[in-house]
Each structure stands twice: as C-alpha cells, then as structure tokens.
Design an enzyme around this catalytic site. Structure first.
Site, PDB file in Angstrom:
ATOM      1  CG  HIS A 217       2.624   1.476  17.882  1.00 28.70           C
ATOM      2  ND1 HIS A 217       1.513   0.583  17.961  1.00 28.70           N
ATOM      3  CD2 HIS A 217       2.643   2.086  16.533  1.00 28.70           C
ATOM      4  CE1 HIS A 217       0.833   0.735  16.769  1.00 28.70           C
ATOM      5  NE2 HIS A 217       1.794   1.398  15.858  1.00 28.70           N
ATOM      6  CB  ILE A 218       7.945   6.022  17.802  1.00 28.43           C
ATOM      7  CG1 ILE A 218       9.117   5.179  17.256  1.00 28.43           C
ATOM      8  CG2 ILE A 218       8.098   5.742  19.541  1.00 28.43           C
ATOM      9  CD1 ILE A 218      10.225   5.633  17.615  1.00 28.43           C
TER      10      ILE A 218
ATOM     11  CB  THR B 154       7.154  -0.010  10.773  1.00 27.97           C
ATOM     12  OG1 THR B 154       6.909  -0.281   9.458  1.00 27.97           O
ATOM     13  CG2 THR B 154       8.454  -0.024  11.169  1.00 27.97           C
ATOM     14  CB  ALA B 155       2.632  -3.391   9.577  1.00 26.58           C
ATOM     15  NE  ARG B 156      -2.717  -1.696  13.369  1.00 29.82           N
ATOM     16  CZ  ARG B 156      -2.145  -0.279  13.357  1.00 29.82           C
ATOM     17  NH1 ARG B 156      -0.826  -0.035  13.117  1.00 29.82           N
ATOM     18  NH2 ARG B 156      -2.922   0.654  12.983  1.00 29.82           N
TER      19      ARG B 156
ATOM     20  CD  GLU C 167       1.773  -1.891  20.029  1.00 31.37           C
ATOM     21  OE1 GLU C 167       1.258  -1.018  19.943  1.00 31.37           O
ATOM     22  OE2 GLU C 167       2.537  -2.547  19.089  1.00 31.37           O
TER      23      GLU C 167
ATOM     24  N   GLY D 282       0.764  -1.268   0.008  1.00 37.25           N
ATOM     25  CA  GLY D 282       0.117  -0.041   0.172  1.00 37.25           C
ATOM     26  C   GLY D 282       0.739   1.367  -0.101  1.00 37.25           C
ATOM     27  NE  ARG D 283      -2.202   5.776   2.322  1.00 39.25           N
ATOM     28  CZ  ARG D 283      -3.371   5.137   2.630  1.00 39.25           C
ATOM     29  NH1 ARG D 283      -4.196   4.784   1.530  1.00 39.25           N
ATOM     30  NH2 ARG D 283      -3.790   4.922   3.699  1.00 39.25           N
ATOM     31  CB  ILE D 284       3.439   2.488   4.724  1.00 39.69           C
ATOM     32  CG1 ILE D 284       2.446   3.570   5.241  1.00 39.69           C
ATOM     33  CG2 ILE D 284       4.580   2.160   5.399  1.00 39.69           C
ATOM     34  CD1 ILE D 284       2.149   3.206   6.648  1.00 39.69           C
TER      35      ILE D 284
END
Length: 343
Positions: A299-300, A245-247, A276, A165-167
């Site tokens: 989660h920054i 860096t997603a989920r 989390e 996707g975009r990221i």
C-alpha cells in the site's frame, strides 16, 4: 489566510496519527495558531491498529485530527466534543462515519488531488512490472541465472479503467504515451472527458473481456465491494493482467488467488489487499505475494516524498480552514455538520 496570535495558551491542539508528516506542514500549522502533536505509533504499525481507548487519550483536548486508517466512529466522536475537524491525508474515507460527522456537527475532509500523480505513476509501474515479469527476472538474477522470463508489452495494448475520477484520468493521460486503447467503465459518462482523454466508455463485461490490462480506480462502497470475484474474473482474457491501487475490498482476494493459480488470468499487480481491513485474509495475502505471476507492494500508492508532502499540506490547510471558519480547499469536504451544530 490570516495568521492569529500564537500564544501557547491559545494554540489549538492538532493530533497527527500519520507517519512522514514533514516539517513544512508542521510549520504551517504552528504559524496559524495550532500546536501539532505527532502520535508515537508502534513500530511498523499504522493508526488503524490503535485501540479506541488509546485514540481517546491522544485526542483529549484536540480541535483537529489528521488521520490515517483509524476508524472514525460515532462512539469515538461522541466522546470528543472539542474535536472540530477530521482530515484524512488521503482520498478514501470508507472508515469514516460521515453521517455521524454531519449529525454531530463536525467536518471531515480528504486530501483531494494531492496524490493523484503519485498513485497514477505506481499504477503504470505495476502494469510494466507484471507484464514484463520483472519480479521473476530479478529473482532469476539473484539465484545466479540469466534465464529470461518472456513478458508482454504495454505499448498499444487495450487497457480497461474501472472508475474515472482524478486518479483514473491521470492514468489515462500516462497511457496515451504508450499509444494504448483505453476503455472506461464509470457510473457517469462525460463526453468532454472522453474527448480530452481519448477514451471509450463501455459496460463492465465488455471492458473485462476486451482488455489486456484492467486497472481499478473506483471507490469502495456497497456497489463496488468484491466487484472482481469468481464471476467477473472469469470474464477476463487468460492473457490479461489485473492492477489494483485503489482499495483491497474491490477484489475478493480468495477468488483472485484461485484465478491466478488456475490460469483464468495471467497475473496481477497489487498495492492493496483485503487483509488490510480483515485479518482473516492475511494468509491469502501471503499466498498471493508468493505467486510468480503477482507483483505486490505494501500500500505504497501515495507514499513518495513529494506525494506525502502535497497531502500533508492539503490536510493541514483543511484543518486550518475549519478552525478559522474560512473557505475549504476545492473538493476536500466529505461531511460538514457545522450548520447542524449552530442550530
């Protein structure tokens, strides 16, 4: 956007349960007839830890809600008939019951595109940090030794991107500067995107077995939960690094811990964790963070001044658009039940 009268009696309450909501976004809401109310979150906690009973109190009389990690459930929405729009200041929405939003006649939005460059930058940073063993080197210096932890280049390596996707696309754009070969596993394949980003689409097994770095950018859903587990981690090269860096739920963290300890993979750079959403994994997160071949951050991914400012403005515009009945920012609507409510 037309600016309505801002008489205090007619201003619509917008609850904000997010930290770092800046003055410019607050001013935008006020200029368009809204009264932003910023919730006082407990120190060090996010709104995901706030009990539903407290959320109901805070949301009483609110027309809009700019939300972080709180679970937006059918039961919660049913108690809030005045609430028209729930706007996430991020892009994930797995904690939001989109079906309930639609059926109850509300609107749910995300801040599409706002934090893409911010998360992409962190992704590259984690690749460099874990590959060059920066945490180990820093620890050596703090202990008073100049012992060198020999790392590996990102330059001209093969990088596998899971989800495009975009990221994922923003990461690929940055990787071109490192002259990387880029493999992509995605549910859909777009020849124009492949040419534009100089990528190769492939299946998951080939990506995992070939890549020097594997970076996760897929949404979390029934098809991607625990995508990286014992079976798939074993497909990776022993010299490879895993970046997330997603989920957190994309990786089974207990399996990752085992793979890192056994040398199944070389290391990991992690911004997100299963703990989390599941406190039962808190010990696993602590153990991952203690490993010398792991770089962890809390989660920054979206949390820079610039990234949050962009996200705040997108979330505010989404709220204003719904309340004014005007067109929404592109790509931001994830559930829209306004047609249902008008029946």
């Amino acid at each position: 956007m037309r600016v309505p009268a801002t008489n205090a009696a007619t201003m619509q309450k917008v609850l904000i349960t997010q930290r770092f909501f800046d003055d410019q976004a607050i001013a935008l809401l006020r200029a368009h007839g809204c009264e932003p109310v910023i919730a006082e979150l407990p120190p060090g906690e996010a709104d995901g830890n706030v009990p539903p009973s407290t959320l109901l109190q805070w949301l009483h009389g609110a027309s809009g809600w700019i939300v972080g990690h709180a679970r937006v459930t059918r039961a919660l929405l049913a108690e809030l008939p005045q609430l028209q729009v729930v706007a996430r200041r991020s892009v994930g929405y797995e904690r939001l019951d989109t079906m309930a939003v639609h059926e109850l006649g509300r609107v749910a939005t995300i801040a599409a595109g706002a934090n893409d460059p911010t998360v992409a930058d962190l992704t590259i940073g984690l690749m460099l940090a874990v590959g060059r063993r920066l945490a180990e080197g820093s620890s050596n210096v703090r202990r008073g030794t100049m012992s060198i932890a020999l790392g590996t280049d990102l330059y001209r390596k093969t990088v596998g991107i899971v989800g495009f996707g975009r990221i994922g696309q923003a990461v690929a754009k940055r990787l071109r500067g490192f002259e990387c070969r880029i493999l992509v596993h995605s549910p859909s394949q777009d020849a124009d995107l492949a040419r534009a980003h100089d990528i190769e689409y492939t299946d998951l097994r080939t990506l995992l077995s070939t890549s020097d770095y594997v970076s996760l950018h897929a949404p979390l859903n029934g098809g991607t939960s625990h995508l990286l587990c014992d079976e798939t981690l074993a497909m990776m090269k022993p010299s490879a690094y895993l970046i997330n860096t997603a989920r957190g739920g994309l990786i089974e963290d207990r399996h990752l811990l085992k793979a890192l300890r056994s040398g199944t993979i070389a290391g990991a750079g992690l911004d997100v964790f299963m703990s989390e959403s599941d406190p039962g994994y808190c010990d696993v997160t602590r153990e991952l963070a203690s490993l010398p071949n792991v770089v962890t951050v809390p989660h920054i991914g979206a949390s820079t001044r610039e990234g949050l400012a962009r996200s705040n403005m997108v979330a505010a515009r989404c709220v204003l658009s719904v309340l004014a009945g005007q067109p929404m920012p592109d790509g931001c609507v994830v559930a829209d039940g306004r047609a249902v409510s008008r029946r």
